[in-house]
Design a protein around this motif. Structure first.
Motif, PDB file in Angstrom:
ATOM      1  N   THR A   1      39.365  37.524  43.806  1.00 17.22           N
ATOM      2  CA  THR A   1      38.687  36.357  44.369  1.00 17.22           C
ATOM      3  C   THR A   1      39.251  36.007  45.738  1.00 17.22           C
ATOM      4  O   THR A   1      38.578  35.341  46.538  1.00 17.22           O
ATOM      5  N   ALA A   2      40.465  36.460  46.023  1.00 16.83           N
ATOM      6  CA  ALA A   2      41.083  36.200  47.328  1.00 16.83           C
ATOM      7  C   ALA A   2      40.222  36.731  48.472  1.00 16.83           C
ATOM      8  O   ALA A   2      40.256  36.188  49.583  1.00 16.83           O
TER       9      ALA A   2
ATOM     10  N   THR B   1      38.735  31.111  41.369  1.00 22.60           N
ATOM     11  CA  THR B   1      40.015  30.575  41.832  1.00 22.60           C
ATOM     12  C   THR B   1      39.761  29.207  42.448  1.00 22.60           C
ATOM     13  O   THR B   1      38.909  29.065  43.327  1.00 22.60           O
ATOM     14  N   ARG B   2      40.497  28.209  41.977  1.00 22.83           N
ATOM     15  CA  ARG B   2      40.339  26.849  42.491  1.00 22.83           C
ATOM     16  C   ARG B   2      41.514  26.408  43.359  1.00 22.83           C
ATOM     17  O   ARG B   2      41.403  25.424  44.083  1.00 22.83           O
ATOM     18  N   ASN B   3      42.625  27.139  43.279  1.00 23.07           N
ATOM     19  CA  ASN B   3      43.809  26.654  43.984  1.00 23.07           C
ATOM     20  C   ASN B   3      44.652  27.818  44.488  1.00 23.07           C
ATOM     21  O   ASN B   3      45.055  28.685  43.715  1.00 23.07           O
ATOM     22  N   LEU B   4      44.878  27.837  45.784  1.00 28.43           N
ATOM     23  CA  LEU B   4      45.831  28.759  46.404  1.00 28.43           C
ATOM     24  C   LEU B   4      46.879  27.892  47.073  1.00 28.43           C
ATOM     25  O   LEU B   4      46.563  27.088  47.949  1.00 28.43           O
TER      26      LEU B   4
ATOM     27  N   GLU C   1      45.535  31.316  41.172  1.00 24.31           N
ATOM     28  CA  GLU C   1      45.160  31.618  39.790  1.00 24.31           C
ATOM     29  C   GLU C   1      43.758  32.208  39.778  1.00 24.31           C
ATOM     30  O   GLU C   1      42.942  31.914  40.671  1.00 24.31           O
ATOM     31  N   GLU C   2      43.478  33.052  38.795  1.00 26.42           N
ATOM     32  CA  GLU C   2      42.134  33.560  38.554  1.00 26.42           C
ATOM     33  C   GLU C   2      41.773  33.272  37.101  1.00 26.42           C
ATOM     34  O   GLU C   2      42.442  33.768  36.189  1.00 26.42           O
ATOM     35  N   ASP C   3      40.739  32.462  36.902  1.00 28.49           N
ATOM     36  CA  ASP C   3      40.226  32.175  35.563  1.00 28.49           C
ATOM     37  C   ASP C   3      38.987  33.024  35.333  1.00 28.49           C
ATOM     38  O   ASP C   3      38.005  32.928  36.091  1.00 28.49           O
ATOM     39  N   ALA C   4      39.031  33.845  34.285  1.00 29.95           N
ATOM     40  CA  ALA C   4      37.925  34.772  34.018  1.00 29.95           C
ATOM     41  C   ALA C   4      37.268  34.473  32.685  1.00 29.95           C
ATOM     42  O   ALA C   4      37.928  34.057  31.720  1.00 29.95           O
ATOM     43  N   GLU C   5      35.955  34.680  32.638  1.00 32.06           N
ATOM     44  CA  GLU C   5      35.177  34.661  31.406  1.00 32.06           C
ATOM     45  C   GLU C   5      34.408  35.965  31.312  1.00 32.06           C
ATOM     46  O   GLU C   5      33.885  36.455  32.321  1.00 32.06           O
ATOM     47  N   VAL C   6      34.333  36.518  30.103  1.00 32.94           N
ATOM     48  CA  VAL C   6      33.577  37.739  29.858  1.00 32.94           C
ATOM     49  C   VAL C   6      32.538  37.445  28.779  1.00 32.94           C
ATOM     50  O   VAL C   6      32.882  36.963  27.697  1.00 32.94           O
ATOM     51  N   TRP C   7      31.278  37.719  29.098  1.00 32.68           N
ATOM     52  CA  TRP C   7      30.157  37.462  28.200  1.00 32.68           C
ATOM     53  C   TRP C   7      29.489  38.778  27.827  1.00 32.68           C
ATOM     54  O   TRP C   7      29.347  39.669  28.661  1.00 32.68           O
ATOM     55  N   ASP C   8      29.071  38.895  26.554  1.00 32.86           N
ATOM     56  CA  ASP C   8      28.430  40.131  26.113  1.00 32.86           C
ATOM     57  C   ASP C   8      26.909  40.020  26.184  1.00 32.86           C
ATOM     58  O   ASP C   8      26.349  39.005  26.614  1.00 32.86           O
TER      59      ASP C   8
ATOM     60  N   LEU D   1      30.614  34.327  24.542  1.00 33.14           N
ATOM     61  CA  LEU D   1      31.857  34.371  25.310  1.00 33.14           C
ATOM     62  C   LEU D   1      32.862  35.183  24.499  1.00 33.14           C
ATOM     63  O   LEU D   1      33.395  34.714  23.500  1.00 33.14           O
ATOM     64  N   VAL D   2      33.120  36.420  24.911  1.00 25.99           N
ATOM     65  CA  VAL D   2      33.938  37.330  24.112  1.00 25.99           C
ATOM     66  C   VAL D   2      35.389  37.390  24.572  1.00 25.99           C
ATOM     67  O   VAL D   2      36.261  37.809  23.811  1.00 25.99           O
ATOM     68  N   ALA D   3      35.660  36.978  25.811  1.00 25.17           N
ATOM     69  CA  ALA D   3      37.047  36.998  26.294  1.00 25.17           C
ATOM     70  C   ALA D   3      37.218  35.980  27.411  1.00 25.17           C
ATOM     71  O   ALA D   3      36.291  35.703  28.175  1.00 25.17           O
ATOM     72  N   GLN D   4      38.422  35.414  27.480  1.00 26.31           N
ATOM     73  CA  GLN D   4      38.814  34.514  28.556  1.00 26.31           C
ATOM     74  C   GLN D   4      40.199  34.934  29.037  1.00 26.31           C
ATOM     75  O   GLN D   4      40.990  35.478  28.260  1.00 26.31           O
ATOM     76  N   SER D   5      40.477  34.662  30.286  1.00 27.99           N
ATOM     77  CA  SER D   5      41.818  34.985  30.784  1.00 27.99           C
ATOM     78  C   SER D   5      42.194  34.069  31.924  1.00 27.99           C
ATOM     79  O   SER D   5      41.339  33.462  32.575  1.00 27.99           O
ATOM     80  N   ARG D   6      43.472  33.973  32.150  1.00 32.57           N
ATOM     81  CA  ARG D   6      44.016  33.338  33.359  1.00 32.57           C
ATOM     82  C   ARG D   6      45.158  34.201  33.852  1.00 32.57           C
ATOM     83  O   ARG D   6      45.995  34.650  33.065  1.00 32.57           O
ATOM     84  N   GLN D   7      45.162  34.453  35.139  1.00 33.05           N
ATOM     85  CA  GLN D   7      46.293  35.166  35.723  1.00 33.05           C
ATOM     86  C   GLN D   7      46.805  34.435  36.949  1.00 33.05           C
ATOM     87  O   GLN D   7      46.059  33.739  37.647  1.00 33.05           O
ATOM     88  N   LEU D   8      48.103  34.588  37.161  1.00 37.23           N
ATOM     89  CA  LEU D   8      48.747  34.118  38.377  1.00 37.23           C
ATOM     90  C   LEU D   8      49.020  35.335  39.234  1.00 37.23           C
ATOM     91  O   LEU D   8      49.585  36.334  38.746  1.00 37.23           O
ATOM     92  N   ALA D   9      48.598  35.274  40.499  1.00 39.04           N
ATOM     93  CA  ALA D   9      48.755  36.425  41.389  1.00 39.04           C
ATOM     94  C   ALA D   9      49.336  35.967  42.718  1.00 39.04           C
ATOM     95  O   ALA D   9      49.167  34.819  43.134  1.00 39.04           O
ATOM     96  N   ARG D  10      50.018  36.888  43.349  1.00 37.97           N
ATOM     97  CA  ARG D  10      50.598  36.604  44.664  1.00 37.97           C
ATOM     98  C   ARG D  10      49.571  36.936  45.750  1.00 37.97           C
ATOM     99  O   ARG D  10      48.958  38.012  45.720  1.00 37.97           O
ATOM    100  N   ALA D  11      49.341  36.017  46.643  1.00 34.94           N
ATOM    101  CA  ALA D  11      48.394  36.230  47.738  1.00 34.94           C
ATOM    102  C   ALA D  11      49.153  36.591  49.011  1.00 34.94           C
ATOM    103  O   ALA D  11      50.120  35.916  49.360  1.00 34.94           O
ATOM    104  N   ARG D  12      48.712  37.649  49.654  1.00 32.80           N
ATOM    105  CA  ARG D  12      49.328  38.065  50.915  1.00 32.80           C
ATOM    106  C   ARG D  12      48.686  37.284  52.054  1.00 32.80           C
ATOM    107  O   ARG D  12      47.542  37.545  52.423  1.00 32.80           O
TER     108      ARG D  12
END
Length: 293
Positions: free
Chosen positions: A225-226, A259-262, A268-275, A280-291
C-alpha cells in the motif's frame, strides 16, 4: 471451427493442466522433509522472491505447513510471525514446539533458520500459532463487514500489462494470478492517490484452488500500500498476524488492503480476503518498515 467450439476447446485444454491441492508448484515449494520429531528441512524456492528476499507470505505458509504436521490439528486459526532477518533462497531448517494440545485448539511455535556467509546459524522468522478444525466451526455468522467492490477480472490489470513495480526479482508474480483494481494503480502511472489502498483478484497461476494454507500467502502477495501513498522500494515486514475464519470456496479470491497510518517510518496494513461465496475467509494486520525519502 466455430468460435463457441474454439472457446470450449480452450477451456478443456486449460482444465487438463489445472493443478490440484497437493499437486501444484505452491505445494511442492512449501513441502518439508521431517528430519526428526518437530524438525524439518526445506529448500526455499527462488520462485517466491521479490527484489532479493523470499516473500513473507510464502515463508508463513512454509511454517504453517510444518505446524500442521507437528500439531494434532490441521488448520491454522491464528498465526503471528516476527520477521527477524531476511530469508534467502536455499536450504533452511524449521524447528517446532508443541506448547499446548487441547480438544478443539492446539498451540505451537516454530522458527526458521538458515546459515550466514560465515556458517553461523541465523533465525529468520519466529511464529506462534493456534490450530483447530475449520470444518467443526458453527455456521452462525454475524458481521457488518462487506466484500470489497472490485471490477470484474477482465477489467483489472496484472503484471503482464506493465513493468515490474520494483527493481530486482519479481519471480513471485509469475506464480500468481493477480489482477489489480485500476483505482489502486495510480502509483504505476506515477500518480499515486495518497490513500494507501490496494485491491485485487488473487489466485495461483497454475489454477490450484485456495485453501487455508494459501490464504497465508494471499494476505502478503499484493504490491505494498506504500506505493499508493507515494513511496517506492522494499517494504519489509516486521510482524504479521493472520486469522483464518473459514475454509475458502473454490474460485478466485478478492483481497483488500488498507493503510491508515504511516508514522516514525512504520506503517500498518490491514487485509481482508473474501472467497467466491462472499465470505470473509481471512483477516490480517502487519507492521512494516517504510523506506522514506
Amino acid at each position: 471451427m466455430p468460435e463457441a467450439a474454439i472457446a470450449a476447446a480452450e477451456r478443456a485444454s486449460t482444465a487438463l493442466v489445472t493443478a490440484s491441492i497437493g499437486d501444484s508448484e505452491f505445494d511442492r515449494d512449501t513441502a518439508l522433509t521431517r528430519r526428526a520429531p518437530g524438525v524439518y528441512d526445506i529448500d526455499l524456492s527462488a520462485g517466491w522472491t521479490i527484489i532479493s528476499a523470499v516473500n513473507g507470505g510464502y515463508l508463513l505458509a512454509v511454517l504453517g505447513r510444518a505446524l500442521a504436521d507437528a500439531l494434532p490439528h490441521d488448520d491454522p486459526f491464528t498465526i503471528s510471525a516476527h520477521y527477524l532477518t531476511a530469508s534467502q533462497p536455499g536450504p533452511a531448517t524449521v524447528r517446532t514446539d508443541v506448547v499446548r494440545s487441547g480438544r478443539t485448539l492446539s498451540t505451537g511455535q516454530a522458527s526458521l533458520f538458515q546459515y550466514d556467509e560465515n556458517g553461523a546459524e541465523v533465525e529468520r522468522i519466529r511464529v506462534l500459532a493456534s490450530y483447530g478444525d475449520l470444518d467443526a466451526l458453527p455456521d452462525d455468522v454475524r458481521t457488518t463487514a462487506k466484500p470489497p467492490v472490485i471490477p470484474p477480472i477482465d477489467q483489472c490489470f496484472g503484471s503482464e500489462d506493465g513493468p515490474a513495480p520494483v527493481d530486482g526479482s519479481s519471480a513471485i508474480v509469475d506464480r500468481l494470478m493477480l489482477k489489480l483494481d485500476p483505482s489502486t494503480l495510480g502509483w504505476a502511472l506515477g500518480q499515486p492517490s495518497g490513500r494507501g489502498e490496494m485491491r485485487a483478484w488473487f489466485g495461483l497461476k497454475d489454477g490450484r484452488e485456495p485453501d487455508p494454507l494459501s490464504l497465508l500467502l494471499a494476505v502478503d502477495a499484493l504490491p505494498p500500500t506504500a506505493f499508493e501513498i507515494g513511496l517506492r522500494g522494499w517494504v519489509p515486514t516486521v510482524e504479521l498476524t493472520v486469522h483464518i475464519r473459514c475454509r475458502p470456496a473454490p474460485g478466485p479470491l478478492r483481497v483488500s488492503i488498507v493503510t491508515r497510518n504511516l508514522a516514525g517510518g512504520f506503517l500498518e496494513e490491514d487485509a481482508e480476503v473474501w472467497d467466491s461465496a462472499d465470505r470473509l475467509v481471512a483477516q490480517s494486520r502487519q507492521l512494516a518498515r517504510a523506506r522514506l525519502g
